[in-house]
Motif scaffolding. Structure first.
Motif, mmCIF file in Angstrom:
data_model
loop_
_atom_site.group_PDB
_atom_site.id
_atom_site.type_symbol
_atom_site.label_atom_id
_atom_site.label_comp_id
_atom_site.label_asym_id
_atom_site.label_seq_id
_atom_site.Cartn_x
_atom_site.Cartn_y
_atom_site.Cartn_z
ATOM 1 N N VAL A 55 -8.915 -39.188 -68.665
ATOM 2 C CA VAL A 55 -7.553 -39.387 -68.907
ATOM 3 C C VAL A 55 -6.950 -38.020 -68.991
ATOM 4 O O VAL A 55 -7.183 -37.095 -69.605
ATOM 5 C CB VAL A 55 -7.251 -39.996 -70.187
ATOM 6 N N SER A 56 -5.802 -37.795 -68.282
ATOM 7 C CA SER A 56 -4.773 -36.696 -68.740
ATOM 8 C C SER A 56 -3.353 -37.426 -68.854
ATOM 9 O O SER A 56 -3.190 -38.539 -68.580
ATOM 10 C CB SER A 56 -4.765 -35.798 -67.358
ATOM 11 N N GLU A 57 -2.662 -36.541 -69.474
ATOM 12 C CA GLU A 57 -1.101 -36.973 -70.105
ATOM 13 C C GLU A 57 -0.294 -36.314 -69.678
ATOM 14 O O GLU A 57 -0.040 -35.055 -69.273
ATOM 15 C CB GLU A 57 -1.400 -36.878 -71.475
ATOM 16 N N ALA A 58 1.033 -36.951 -69.467
ATOM 17 C CA ALA A 58 2.348 -36.227 -69.268
ATOM 18 C C ALA A 58 3.384 -36.682 -69.898
ATOM 19 O O ALA A 58 3.513 -38.055 -70.255
ATOM 20 C CB ALA A 58 2.535 -36.307 -67.701
ATOM 21 N N GLY A 59 4.194 -36.049 -70.550
ATOM 22 C CA GLY A 59 5.283 -36.694 -71.518
ATOM 23 C C GLY A 59 6.599 -36.925 -70.676
ATOM 24 O O GLY A 59 7.434 -37.499 -71.340
ATOM 25 N N ASP A 60 6.805 -36.909 -69.315
ATOM 26 C CA ASP A 60 7.799 -37.047 -68.398
ATOM 27 C C ASP A 60 7.480 -37.073 -66.842
ATOM 28 O O ASP A 60 6.344 -36.555 -66.690
ATOM 29 C CB ASP A 60 8.861 -36.249 -68.625
ATOM 30 N N GLY A 61 8.386 -37.764 -66.225
ATOM 31 C CA GLY A 61 7.965 -38.008 -64.728
ATOM 32 C C GLY A 61 7.961 -36.453 -64.060
ATOM 33 O O GLY A 61 7.034 -36.505 -63.110
ATOM 34 N N ARG A 62 8.688 -35.590 -64.350
ATOM 35 C CA ARG A 62 8.389 -34.269 -63.547
ATOM 36 C C ARG A 62 7.154 -33.608 -63.802
ATOM 37 O O ARG A 62 6.544 -33.191 -62.867
ATOM 38 C CB ARG A 62 9.681 -33.267 -64.246
ATOM 39 N N ASP A 63 6.537 -33.595 -65.199
ATOM 40 C CA ASP A 63 5.035 -32.846 -65.469
ATOM 41 C C ASP A 63 4.270 -34.048 -64.806
ATOM 42 O O ASP A 63 3.296 -33.437 -64.055
ATOM 43 C CB ASP A 63 5.077 -33.112 -66.760
ATOM 44 N N ALA A 64 4.514 -35.269 -64.757
ATOM 45 C CA ALA A 64 3.625 -36.085 -64.034
ATOM 46 C C ALA A 64 3.360 -35.799 -62.431
ATOM 47 O O ALA A 64 2.441 -35.780 -61.792
ATOM 48 C CB ALA A 64 3.936 -37.670 -64.303
ATOM 49 N N LEU A 65 4.596 -35.597 -61.866
ATOM 50 C CA LEU A 65 4.755 -35.616 -60.393
ATOM 51 C C LEU A 65 3.888 -34.205 -60.182
ATOM 52 O O LEU A 65 2.898 -34.031 -59.295
ATOM 53 C CB LEU A 65 5.889 -35.446 -59.822
ATOM 54 N N ASP A 66 4.037 -32.868 -61.002
ATOM 55 C CA ASP A 66 3.400 -31.894 -60.760
ATOM 56 C C ASP A 66 1.783 -32.104 -60.899
ATOM 57 O O ASP A 66 0.990 -31.505 -59.950
ATOM 58 C CB ASP A 66 3.857 -30.903 -61.912
ATOM 59 N N GLN A 67 1.290 -33.025 -61.909
ATOM 60 C CA GLN A 67 -0.165 -33.107 -62.056
ATOM 61 C C GLN A 67 -0.573 -33.953 -60.919
ATOM 62 O O GLN A 67 -1.680 -33.647 -60.345
ATOM 63 C CB GLN A 67 -0.178 -33.765 -63.366
ATOM 64 N N CYS A 68 0.227 -34.749 -60.403
ATOM 65 C CA CYS A 68 -0.221 -35.688 -59.159
ATOM 66 C C CYS A 68 -0.487 -34.785 -57.973
ATOM 67 O O CYS A 68 -1.479 -34.973 -57.136
ATOM 68 C CB CYS A 68 0.688 -36.681 -58.990
ATOM 69 N N GLN A 69 0.447 -33.643 -57.934
ATOM 70 C CA GLN A 69 0.411 -32.863 -56.601
ATOM 71 C C GLN A 69 -0.893 -31.791 -56.868
ATOM 72 O O GLN A 69 -1.710 -31.569 -55.910
ATOM 73 C CB GLN A 69 1.460 -32.047 -56.530
ATOM 74 N N ALA A 70 -1.367 -31.470 -58.086
ATOM 75 C CA ALA A 70 -2.298 -30.658 -58.402
ATOM 76 C C ALA A 70 -4.007 -31.310 -58.232
ATOM 77 O O ALA A 70 -4.635 -30.730 -57.766
ATOM 78 C CB ALA A 70 -2.304 -30.003 -60.006
ATOM 79 N N ALA A 71 -3.616 -32.457 -58.706
ATOM 80 C CA ALA A 71 -5.086 -33.347 -58.452
ATOM 81 C C ALA A 71 -4.612 -34.947 -58.972
ATOM 82 O O ALA A 71 -4.394 -35.336 -59.816
ATOM 83 C CB ALA A 71 -6.073 -32.919 -59.831
ATOM 84 N N THR A 72 -4.503 -35.476 -57.671
ATOM 85 C CA THR A 72 -4.276 -36.806 -57.639
ATOM 86 C C THR A 72 -5.176 -38.029 -58.438
ATOM 87 O O THR A 72 -6.277 -37.849 -58.162
ATOM 88 C CB THR A 72 -3.960 -37.429 -56.103
ATOM 89 N N PRO A 73 -4.471 -38.421 -59.572
ATOM 90 C CA PRO A 73 -5.287 -39.471 -60.256
ATOM 91 C C PRO A 73 -5.633 -40.811 -59.176
ATOM 92 O O PRO A 73 -4.991 -41.093 -58.623
ATOM 93 C CB PRO A 73 -4.763 -39.791 -61.567
ATOM 94 N N ASP A 74 -6.483 -41.647 -59.901
ATOM 95 C CA ASP A 74 -6.723 -43.086 -59.176
ATOM 96 C C ASP A 74 -5.530 -43.735 -59.827
ATOM 97 O O ASP A 74 -5.169 -44.722 -58.839
ATOM 98 C CB ASP A 74 -8.267 -43.613 -59.707
ATOM 99 N N VAL A 75 -5.201 -43.687 -60.869
ATOM 100 C CA VAL A 75 -4.043 -44.438 -61.349
ATOM 101 C C VAL A 75 -3.036 -43.914 -62.266
ATOM 102 O O VAL A 75 -3.663 -42.983 -62.723
ATOM 103 C CB VAL A 75 -4.644 -45.896 -62.115
ATOM 104 N N VAL A 76 -1.876 -44.123 -62.277
ATOM 105 C CA VAL A 76 -0.937 -43.581 -63.186
ATOM 106 C C VAL A 76 -0.338 -44.756 -64.128
ATOM 107 O O VAL A 76 -0.062 -45.901 -63.457
ATOM 108 C CB VAL A 76 0.267 -43.122 -62.329
ATOM 109 N N LEU A 77 -0.525 -44.751 -65.449
ATOM 110 C CA LEU A 77 0.039 -45.632 -66.138
ATOM 111 C C LEU A 77 1.502 -45.090 -66.507
ATOM 112 O O LEU A 77 1.540 -43.825 -67.474
ATOM 113 C CB LEU A 77 -1.005 -45.785 -67.429
#
Length: 121
Positions: free
Chosen positions: A28-50
């Motif tokens: 599990v990794s965490e993000a506090g908002d959509g912008r941070d989440a998008l950056d993380q997805c671009q760095a390492a795409t997770p299998d699923v986003v909650l």
């Protein structure tokens, strides 16, 4: 190991979700908002986003739209996790690209069943 990015502006929700997901053998990794989440997805795409609906900086719906516009090696499954229970919200989320929808508060069994529906449990 399967990976999940928990996106929620509530630290408590992220902690609860992390605990449940780790018992389901997710990294599990965490993000506090959509912008941070998008950056993380671009760095390492997770299998699923909650994904939470209402967040500062970039909402869940804005994140979903942006996710569809970025070039990723594969698209993660997206499970909206929110207090928004209206059928209109659920329909809008699915139409925007969410794969599944879970209501807060959720428990391990509920989350596990939603992950199974999207093919990850």
């Amino acid at each position: 190991m399967k990976t999940c990015l928990v996106v929620d502006d509530s630290k408590v929700i992220r902690k609860v979700a992390r605990h449940i997901l780790e018992t389901l053998d997710f990294q599990v990794s965490e993000a506090g908002d959509g912008r941070d989440a998008l950056d993380q997805c671009q760095a390492a795409t997770p299998d699923v986003v909650l994904l939470d609906w209402n967040m500062p900086v970039m909402t869940g719906m804005e994140f979903l739209k942006a996710l569809g516009e970025v070039d990723l090696p594969r698209r993660p499954k997206v499970v909206f996790c929110t207090t928004e229970s209206g059928i209109g919200h659920i329909k809008a989320a699915i139409e925007a690209g969410a794969d599944e929808y879970v209501m807060k508060p959720f428990d391990r069994d509920t989350l596990a069943s939603k992950l199974q529906i999207v093919g990850l449990a």
